[in-house]
Motif scaffolding. Sequence first.
Motif, short mmCIF file in Angstrom:
data_model
loop_
_atom_site.label_atom_id
_atom_site.label_comp_id
_atom_site.label_asym_id
_atom_site.label_seq_id
_atom_site.Cartn_x
_atom_site.Cartn_y
_atom_site.Cartn_z
N ASP A 27 51.22 78.04 45.96
CA ASP A 27 52.16 78.03 44.84
C ASP A 27 53.57 77.62 45.25
O ASP A 27 54.50 77.68 44.46
CB ASP A 27 52.19 79.40 44.16
CG ASP A 27 52.65 80.50 45.11
OD1 ASP A 27 52.75 80.23 46.33
OD2 ASP A 27 52.90 81.62 44.63
N PHE A 28 53.79 77.22 46.50
CA PHE A 28 55.12 76.80 46.92
C PHE A 28 55.45 75.43 46.31
O PHE A 28 54.68 74.48 46.46
CB PHE A 28 55.20 76.72 48.45
CG PHE A 28 56.54 76.24 48.94
CD1 PHE A 28 57.66 77.06 48.90
CD2 PHE A 28 56.70 74.94 49.42
CE1 PHE A 28 58.89 76.62 49.35
CE2 PHE A 28 57.93 74.49 49.87
CZ PHE A 28 59.03 75.34 49.83
N LYS A 29 56.57 75.36 45.63
CA LYS A 29 56.98 74.12 44.98
C LYS A 29 58.13 73.50 45.78
O LYS A 29 59.18 74.12 45.95
CB LYS A 29 57.44 74.38 43.54
CG LYS A 29 56.46 75.22 42.72
CD LYS A 29 55.12 74.52 42.54
CE LYS A 29 54.19 75.35 41.68
NZ LYS A 29 52.85 74.75 41.56
N ARG A 30 57.94 72.30 46.25
CA ARG A 30 58.93 71.66 47.10
C ARG A 30 60.03 70.96 46.31
O ARG A 30 61.13 70.73 46.81
CB ARG A 30 58.26 70.67 48.05
CG ARG A 30 59.19 70.15 49.13
CD ARG A 30 58.44 69.41 50.20
NE ARG A 30 57.67 70.30 51.05
CZ ARG A 30 58.19 71.00 52.06
NH1 ARG A 30 59.48 70.94 52.33
NH2 ARG A 30 57.43 71.78 52.78
N PHE A 31 59.77 70.61 45.05
CA PHE A 31 60.73 69.89 44.23
C PHE A 31 60.98 70.62 42.92
O PHE A 31 60.11 71.33 42.40
CB PHE A 31 60.22 68.48 43.92
CG PHE A 31 59.92 67.65 45.13
CD1 PHE A 31 60.93 66.99 45.81
CD2 PHE A 31 58.62 67.55 45.60
CE1 PHE A 31 60.65 66.22 46.92
CE2 PHE A 31 58.32 66.78 46.72
CZ PHE A 31 59.35 66.13 47.39
N SER A 32 62.17 70.42 42.36
CA SER A 32 62.46 70.92 41.01
C SER A 32 63.50 70.01 40.37
O SER A 32 64.33 69.41 41.05
CB SER A 32 62.97 72.36 41.04
OG SER A 32 64.27 72.43 41.60
N VAL A 33 63.41 69.89 39.07
CA VAL A 33 64.40 69.14 38.29
C VAL A 33 64.81 70.00 37.11
O VAL A 33 64.05 70.84 36.64
CB VAL A 33 63.84 67.79 37.78
CG1 VAL A 33 63.55 66.86 38.93
CG2 VAL A 33 62.59 68.01 36.93
N SER A 34 66.04 69.80 36.64
CA SER A 34 66.50 70.51 35.45
C SER A 34 67.44 69.62 34.65
O SER A 34 68.03 68.68 35.19
CB SER A 34 67.20 71.82 35.82
OG SER A 34 68.48 71.58 36.36
N ALA A 35 67.56 69.94 33.39
CA ALA A 35 68.49 69.24 32.50
C ALA A 35 69.12 70.26 31.58
O ALA A 35 68.48 71.26 31.21
CB ALA A 35 67.77 68.16 31.69
N GLY A 36 70.39 70.02 31.22
CA GLY A 36 71.04 70.97 30.33
C GLY A 36 72.47 70.59 30.01
O GLY A 36 72.92 69.46 30.25
N THR A 154 69.94 67.99 37.46
CA THR A 154 69.88 68.40 38.87
C THR A 154 68.51 68.07 39.43
O THR A 154 67.50 68.07 38.72
CB THR A 154 70.15 69.91 39.05
OG1 THR A 154 69.07 70.66 38.50
CG2 THR A 154 71.46 70.32 38.37
N PHE A 155 68.50 67.82 40.73
CA PHE A 155 67.25 67.58 41.45
C PHE A 155 67.32 68.32 42.77
O PHE A 155 68.27 68.16 43.53
CB PHE A 155 67.04 66.08 41.70
CG PHE A 155 65.81 65.78 42.50
CD1 PHE A 155 64.57 65.70 41.89
CD2 PHE A 155 65.89 65.60 43.88
CE1 PHE A 155 63.43 65.43 42.64
CE2 PHE A 155 64.76 65.33 44.62
CZ PHE A 155 63.51 65.25 44.00
N SER A 164 67.55 74.84 49.97
CA SER A 164 67.26 73.55 49.32
C SER A 164 68.49 72.67 49.36
O SER A 164 69.62 73.13 49.59
CB SER A 164 66.84 73.77 47.86
OG SER A 164 67.93 74.27 47.09
N LEU A 165 68.26 71.39 49.13
CA LEU A 165 69.32 70.42 48.92
C LEU A 165 69.30 70.03 47.45
O LEU A 165 68.25 69.69 46.91
CB LEU A 165 69.11 69.18 49.80
CG LEU A 165 69.15 69.40 51.31
CD1 LEU A 165 68.84 68.10 52.04
CD2 LEU A 165 70.51 69.95 51.76
N GLN A 166 70.46 70.07 46.82
CA GLN A 166 70.52 69.77 45.38
C GLN A 166 71.44 68.58 45.11
O GLN A 166 72.57 68.54 45.59
CB GLN A 166 71.01 70.97 44.57
CG GLN A 166 71.02 70.70 43.06
CD GLN A 166 71.50 71.89 42.25
OE1 GLN A 166 72.68 72.15 42.17
NE2 GLN A 166 70.55 72.62 41.65
N PHE A 167 70.93 67.64 44.34
CA PHE A 167 71.74 66.53 43.83
C PHE A 167 72.12 66.86 42.39
O PHE A 167 71.25 67.18 41.57
CB PHE A 167 70.96 65.22 43.89
CG PHE A 167 71.68 64.06 43.25
CD1 PHE A 167 72.69 63.39 43.94
CD2 PHE A 167 71.38 63.66 41.96
CE1 PHE A 167 73.36 62.34 43.35
CE2 PHE A 167 72.05 62.61 41.36
CZ PHE A 167 73.05 61.94 42.07
#
Length: 375
Positions: A27-36, A154-155, A164-167
Amino acid sequence: MKIITLCKQSLLAVSITSTFGLVHADDFKRFSVSAGWLHVMPQGKANPFDISTSVPSGTNVAVGEISIPAFLGVLDPDASFKDGDGYTNTKFFLNEVFKKEGDASSVGELLGFVDENGNVNAETSGVATINGIDHWQNEGSGLEADDVDTLGLTFNYYLNENVSLQFIGGIPPKVDINGKGFIKAPLTGSAKAGGLAGQILPDIALKQDIPITNLDAYGKAASVRAWTPALEAQYQWGKAGVNKFRPYVGAGVMYAHFSDIKLNSGIRSDLEAAGHMIQNIHDGQAGAALDGKKSSANPVVDVDADDAIAPIVTAGFTYDITPNWYTVASVSYAKLNNKATINVIDSNTNRELIHSSTKMDIDPIITYLGVGYRF
């Protein structure tokens, strides 16, 4: 026996890799994206404009024909000269010389100081020595960025479950830039009248703050498109799939680029008029400069904003809705400033007539509220 040994080796390998985080749970998620929703609130205050012109201090120039109000307006109100009855205020004396009584001609007209157009003639106005407008600062002036809203994105790339590293990006918003203060050129100097007036008067002291533009009157001085991507390293507490609420902190750098700069048309017109004023001085027509007449130049206004890099820090949290979907909220602060430059150039000769710049302290507080997905 060999089978038992292989099993032991496999179990040992699994144990080692699990201990050091080299193998992740399913269940480990290596990536995530968000918008808002991204709301930017600049905190910086206006800094004074630093202004220079192509007219050096000590410039000697013929005044030429000049209107009586402009001629009287540029006189130092505190200057005086000594006549037969003692010291006389220069401005008061000349005002009386040019003042008409009813339909009667003024003393200035009778003495030939005034030409057929009702202006002080070139012989009388003489020659002026100009100081003060080569370089100055206007205290209380400057530019300030307004609040703005845009779509934020965000990514994240997770090095492990906590780091994590976030753009950080989004749709570049159009930002309104508000102007502060009244821009004035602090002209000083002296003038030597010619003809009969020169025999009556000694050197005449000059002192006037020449109005250039009133930024307060226009409110919005300009608009600009702001590109402000950021990259952060973040640490998030808790464990995915176990803790729904997971606070985090981050730090990194923001890069700022500004494009599509549009200057207020009223301010642009004022600056073009100031360009004509400077060129008239170069043309030996100081009177035309004070009267706001057009010159031999074709002044154009160029506006630019420097790119900038700034440190940024963030505090926020995520809250899991499902193992994949989550909500996120954060507050960031960037120590961001840049330099805005406004130049007036004669397009006929490419000569820079006026150069002005100001430091813009933007220093935004940035709030973000969004929905994200991990994968």
